[in-house]
Design an enzyme around this catalytic site. Structure first.
Site, PDB file in Angstrom:
ATOM      1  N   ARG A 102       0.818  -1.211   0.000  1.00  0.00           N
ATOM      2  CA  ARG A 102       0.000   0.000   0.000  1.00  0.00           C
ATOM      3  C   ARG A 102       0.850   1.258   0.000  1.00  0.00           C
ATOM      4  NH1 ARG A 102      -2.992   1.887  -2.708  1.00  0.00           N
ATOM      5  NH2 ARG A 102      -3.919  -0.198  -2.702  1.00  0.00           N
ATOM      6  N   LYS A 137       2.854  24.728  -3.183  1.00  0.00           N
ATOM      7  CA  LYS A 137       1.540  24.186  -2.801  1.00  0.00           C
ATOM      8  C   LYS A 137       1.576  22.660  -2.925  1.00  0.00           C
ATOM      9  CE  LYS A 137      -0.871  28.410  -4.107  1.00  0.00           C
ATOM     10  NZ  LYS A 137      -1.845  29.055  -5.014  1.00  0.00           N
ATOM     11  N   LYS A 169       6.168  39.019  -2.018  1.00  0.00           N
ATOM     12  CA  LYS A 169       4.789  38.933  -2.489  1.00  0.00           C
ATOM     13  C   LYS A 169       3.987  40.139  -2.016  1.00  0.00           C
ATOM     14  CE  LYS A 169       3.275  34.981  -3.571  1.00  0.00           C
ATOM     15  NZ  LYS A 169       2.557  33.678  -3.576  1.00  0.00           N
ATOM     16  N   GLU A 199       6.757  39.989  -6.796  1.00  0.00           N
ATOM     17  CA  GLU A 199       5.410  39.808  -7.342  1.00  0.00           C
ATOM     18  C   GLU A 199       4.763  41.165  -7.573  1.00  0.00           C
ATOM     19  OE1 GLU A 199       2.442  36.913  -5.599  1.00  0.00           O
ATOM     20  OE2 GLU A 199       1.458  38.805  -5.087  1.00  0.00           O
ATOM     21  N   ASP A 221       1.313  38.467 -11.505  1.00  0.00           N
ATOM     22  CA  ASP A 221       0.279  37.700 -10.825  1.00  0.00           C
ATOM     23  C   ASP A 221      -1.128  38.078 -11.281  1.00  0.00           C
ATOM     24  OD1 ASP A 221      -0.470  35.743  -8.854  1.00  0.00           O
ATOM     25  OD2 ASP A 221      -1.134  37.387  -7.572  1.00  0.00           O
TER      26      ASP A 221
END
Length: 281
Positions: A102, A137, A169, A199, A221
């Site tokens: 598994r 992510k 960012k 960004e 972005d």
């Protein structure tokens, strides 16, 4: 094997997964019903088409349970498979194969799904110089193998951690007081070995960034295609350009026409569907 990592790096991750699956008392089903001396030849087969990833990790799972198992990888990481293709054969104690089954399939199916999704994105860039890259992510604890799966699918890797590069960012800009402030601080304090990416959400922010200077890469972005085209022309090769935000498969080819250097998409890792693989005796 394409871009294989040292087993030493991957073993702790696989060991933890095996420990989670075996629990406090091991595989009680196998121990109860399968005679100890039973041996078998098992096969991991593809049940749908895709790009293979996770064979190295699957092999580590089997070897950690039983180093005496004879393992042959028929389709190495990065190869293409079709339904019915043999990916790996494992010969030895049936109990050992069942204990690792598994965990090996969980890794291989998940990572092959990421590689397959990435290959689909990369195919949309054909005939251009644009590269597809992943993001942070990723599944907690699995980042290194998920990013490796992106490479197996023909993509590229973004940062592995917050310590890899300076990526400024929108929240950094808001907290520091503006584009000029963050770039001046980055230029004053960053190591000469550290690349800086900024960004921007608007062409006005981009214009200010070009005036101040100091960034090596600009992340464009959530811009529509006409705005991206203008942004790439404004940059004119002075920075590496990266398009991000809502970068879904059906938009990739269109974004490539802007001339952007990179397209980053979190969907490569957070939305990939597990590739259907099976282990059969």
């Amino acid at each position: 094997m394409t871009n294989a990592l040292p087993d030493l790096i991957l073993e702790p991750m696989v060991r933890n997964a095996l420990a989670e699956d075996l629990g406090t008392y091991g595989d009680v089903t196998t121990r109860t019903v399968v005679p100890h001396d039973t041996t078998y030849n098992a096969c991991i087969n593809a049940r749908e088409p895709g790009v293979v990833s996770g064979m190295q990790v699957a092999e580590i799972a089997f070897r950690l349970v039983d180093p005496t198992l004879k393992i042959v990888t028929a389709r190495p990481d990065g190869s293409v498979c079709k339904p019915g293709d043999l990916l790996m054969s494992i010969e030895g104690h049936a109990s050992s194969i069942l204990m690792a089954e598994r965990v090996a399939l969980n890794f291989a199916g998940r990572l092959s799904g990421i590689a397959t999704k990435t290959a689909g994105f990369v195919a949309e860039t054909k005939g251009t110089n644009t590269r597809v890259t992943c993001t942070r992510k990723t599944t907690p604890g699995l980042r290194i193998v998920e990013k490796q799966a992106v490479i197996h699918g023909g993509g590229y890797n973004h940062r592995f951690s917050l310590s890899d590069a300076i990526l400024i960012k929108d929240n950094h800009i808001a907290a520091a007081g503006g584009v000029r402030q963050v770039l001046e601080a980055a230029k004053a304090n960053a190591s000469h070995m550290m690349r800086i990416e900024l960004e921007v959400d608007t062409l006005d922010q981009l214009a200010e960034a070009l005036e101040v200077g100091g960034a090596d890469v600009v992340l464009l972005d959530n811009m529509d295609t006409p705005t991206l085209t203008k942004a790439v022309k404004m940059v004119d090769g002075r920075m590496v350009t990266e398009a991000s935000g809502n970068m879904k498969l059906d938009r990739i080819a269109e974004v490539c026409t802007t001339g952007v250097d990179y397209i980053s998409s979190g969907a490569l890792t957070h939305s990939a569907q597990t590739l259907d693989l099976g282990l059969d005796f």
